[in-house]
Design a protein around this motif. Sequence first.
Motif: not given
Length: 179
Positions: A1-6, A145-148, A175-179
């Motif tokens: 499950m993925k959700r990405i908000f731009l 600026s609160q975005a990941q 990169n975010l998902q690996q950390n």
Amino acid sequence: MKRIFLIGYMGVGKTTAGRELARVMNLEFIDLDHFIQNRYSKTISQMFEDEGEEKFREIENKILKEVAQFEDVVISTGGGAPCFFDNIDVMNTSGITIYLKASPELLSARLNTCKEKRPLIKDKNEEELLAFVAYNLEKREPFYSQAQITFETEELVNKEEVETYVLGLLRTIENLQQN
């Protein structure tokens, strides 16, 4: 499950980048403003004129909470969406948030070419538009600026460069998902 908000200011390329990102990741794409327009059978401009910004923001919050439950989706929000109610928290707890960031000068140059479609800026000249964009970016920065992920760009996304831009976004997400 993925959700990405731009998220990011109007005109930064959230919809353009979002469509391509969804295609590359094999996810569904939703433009929140278009979703609202289809649901209410009115343009965003008509909603602002008929009901005012406050009512529009209430509707936007309700619809955001609905689409934040969808799975395997890239969602492009309106520029103001993260700045009202608990919207940024809803997005951050539901998925990955990416702030597409550009300078006021870049944004106002882009917006000047299509301002008649945008209710908040349609009556502004170039100088007023730059001042408006700079002022609002400063006001919205605490929310954005609160975005990941913050993905800064020196150039706004255009259709010709979108694939390269999105590949950079994809690497950042991975990169975010690996950390």
